[in-house]
Design a protein around this motif. Structure first.
Motif, PDB file in Angstrom:
ATOM      1  N   ILE A  53       0.855  -1.181   0.000  1.00 13.97           N
ATOM      2  CA  ILE A  53       0.000   0.000   0.000  1.00 13.97           C
ATOM      3  C   ILE A  53       0.894   1.235   0.000  1.00 13.97           C
ATOM      4  N   PRO A  54       0.835   2.049  -1.063  1.00  8.63           N
ATOM      5  CA  PRO A  54       1.678   3.250  -1.110  1.00  8.63           C
ATOM      6  C   PRO A  54       1.230   4.304  -0.105  1.00  8.63           C
ATOM      7  N   LYS A  55       2.160   5.212   0.214  1.00  5.21           N
ATOM      8  CA  LYS A  55       1.882   6.260   1.196  1.00  5.21           C
ATOM      9  C   LYS A  55       0.710   7.139   0.770  1.00  5.21           C
ATOM     10  N   LYS A  56       0.601   7.475  -0.507  1.00  5.63           N
ATOM     11  CA  LYS A  56      -0.510   8.312  -0.971  1.00  5.63           C
ATOM     12  C   LYS A  56      -1.859   7.638  -0.711  1.00  5.63           C
ATOM     13  N   GLU A  57      -1.901   6.338  -0.888  1.00  2.00           N
ATOM     14  CA  GLU A  57      -3.148   5.616  -0.630  1.00  2.00           C
ATOM     15  C   GLU A  57      -3.467   5.613   0.863  1.00  2.00           C
ATOM     16  N   ASP A  59      -2.588   7.820   3.013  1.00  2.00           N
ATOM     17  CA  ASP A  59      -3.004   9.189   3.340  1.00  2.00           C
ATOM     18  C   ASP A  59      -4.449   9.451   2.905  1.00  2.00           C
ATOM     19  N   ALA A  60      -4.815   8.960   1.715  1.00  2.00           N
ATOM     20  CA  ALA A  60      -6.191   9.155   1.222  1.00  2.00           C
ATOM     21  C   ALA A  60      -7.184   8.432   2.116  1.00  2.00           C
ATOM     22  N   GLU A  61      -6.851   7.223   2.535  1.00  2.00           N
ATOM     23  CA  GLU A  61      -7.743   6.466   3.424  1.00  2.00           C
ATOM     24  C   GLU A  61      -7.852   7.126   4.793  1.00  2.00           C
ATOM     25  N   ALA A  62      -6.745   7.638   5.296  1.00  6.01           N
ATOM     26  CA  ALA A  62      -6.769   8.332   6.591  1.00  6.01           C
ATOM     27  C   ALA A  62      -7.605   9.611   6.504  1.00  6.01           C
ATOM     28  N   ALA A  63      -7.517  10.315   5.387  1.00  6.65           N
ATOM     29  CA  ALA A  63      -8.318  11.538   5.212  1.00  6.65           C
ATOM     30  C   ALA A  63      -9.806  11.197   5.130  1.00  6.65           C
ATOM     31  N   TYR A 105     -12.348   8.553  -4.569  1.00  3.55           N
ATOM     32  CA  TYR A 105     -10.968   8.824  -4.972  1.00  3.55           C
ATOM     33  C   TYR A 105     -10.077   7.631  -4.635  1.00  3.55           C
ATOM     34  N   ASP A 106     -10.180   7.135  -3.425  1.00  7.02           N
ATOM     35  CA  ASP A 106      -9.379   6.000  -3.002  1.00  7.02           C
ATOM     36  C   ASP A 106      -9.665   4.777  -3.871  1.00  7.02           C
ATOM     37  N   GLU A 107     -10.935   4.493  -4.111  1.00  4.88           N
ATOM     38  CA  GLU A 107     -11.304   3.309  -4.882  1.00  4.88           C
ATOM     39  C   GLU A 107     -10.879   3.421  -6.350  1.00  4.88           C
ATOM     40  N   ARG A 114      -4.901  -2.088  -8.802  1.00  4.92           N
ATOM     41  CA  ARG A 114      -4.107  -3.179  -8.241  1.00  4.92           C
ATOM     42  C   ARG A 114      -4.891  -4.271  -7.544  1.00  4.92           C
ATOM     43  N   CYS A 115      -6.161  -4.063  -7.284  1.00  3.81           N
ATOM     44  CA  CYS A 115      -6.904  -5.032  -6.488  1.00  3.81           C
ATOM     45  C   CYS A 115      -7.458  -6.161  -7.348  1.00  3.81           C
ATOM     46  N   GLY A 116      -7.347  -7.363  -6.810  1.00  4.05           N
ATOM     47  CA  GLY A 116      -7.939  -8.524  -7.456  1.00  4.05           C
ATOM     48  C   GLY A 116      -9.360  -8.729  -6.959  1.00  4.05           C
ATOM     49  N   PRO A 117     -10.003  -9.796  -7.398  1.00  7.25           N
ATOM     50  CA  PRO A 117     -11.408 -10.032  -7.038  1.00  7.25           C
ATOM     51  C   PRO A 117     -11.640 -10.222  -5.539  1.00  7.25           C
ATOM     52  N   VAL A 118     -10.712 -10.857  -4.849  1.00  9.88           N
ATOM     53  CA  VAL A 118     -10.896 -11.088  -3.412  1.00  9.88           C
ATOM     54  C   VAL A 118     -10.846  -9.775  -2.648  1.00  9.88           C
TER      55      VAL A 118
END
Length: 143
Positions: A53-57, A59-63, A105-107, A114-118
């Protein structure tokens, strides 16, 4: 919160079954689905192969959580107990719009690539579970 304020007349709690209005039951069920999705997603990322999980992601989730979810919970809690919850309607809608934009934005910026089906299933449980719980709570307050 329900136990702490169970004597508040605005909650409309009953002493016989069903004890709670139906909206609280939906909040409990949808919130359980959302919580399960969040736990499964967290466990998924505890695996070293999935921990990217990159830092920008982050940060977006925390916001989204800190500037959207936490204020929303506080506003909705106050509105639930307030004798005139309509005074909080505009702040709730403003925070709702921000929260939806932050989650989208996050999604769409990070997860879609990068996300797979699970992992997508876990995110859907989390997002739609929270959305359904919020709608039921909003219905309880304003309808």
């Amino acid at each position: 919160m329900l136990l702490l304020f169970r004597h508040n007349a605005h909650l409309q709690l009953n002493s016989e079954f069903p004890y709670l209005p139906w909206q609280f039951l939906v909040v409990g069920l949808a919130g359980t689905v959302a919580t399960l999705g969040g736990i499964l997603d967290w466990r998924y990322h505890r695996n070293p192969l999935n921990l990217k999980i990159p830092k920008k992601e982050r940060d977006a989730e925390a916001a989204a959580l800190g500037l959207g979810g936490v204020p929303m919970f506080l506003l909705m809690s106050i509105a639930t107990l307030h004798h005139k919850p309509t005074i909080l309607l505009i702040p709730i809608v403003i925070v709702l719009i921000y929260t939806v934009v932050a989650i989208s934005y996050d999604e769409f910026v990070f997860h879609i690539k990068r996300c797979g089906p699970v992992e997508n299933a876990y995110h859907r449980m989390l997002v739609f579970g929270n959305g359904a719980a919020w709608l039921a709570w909003f219905h309880y307050i304003y309808c």
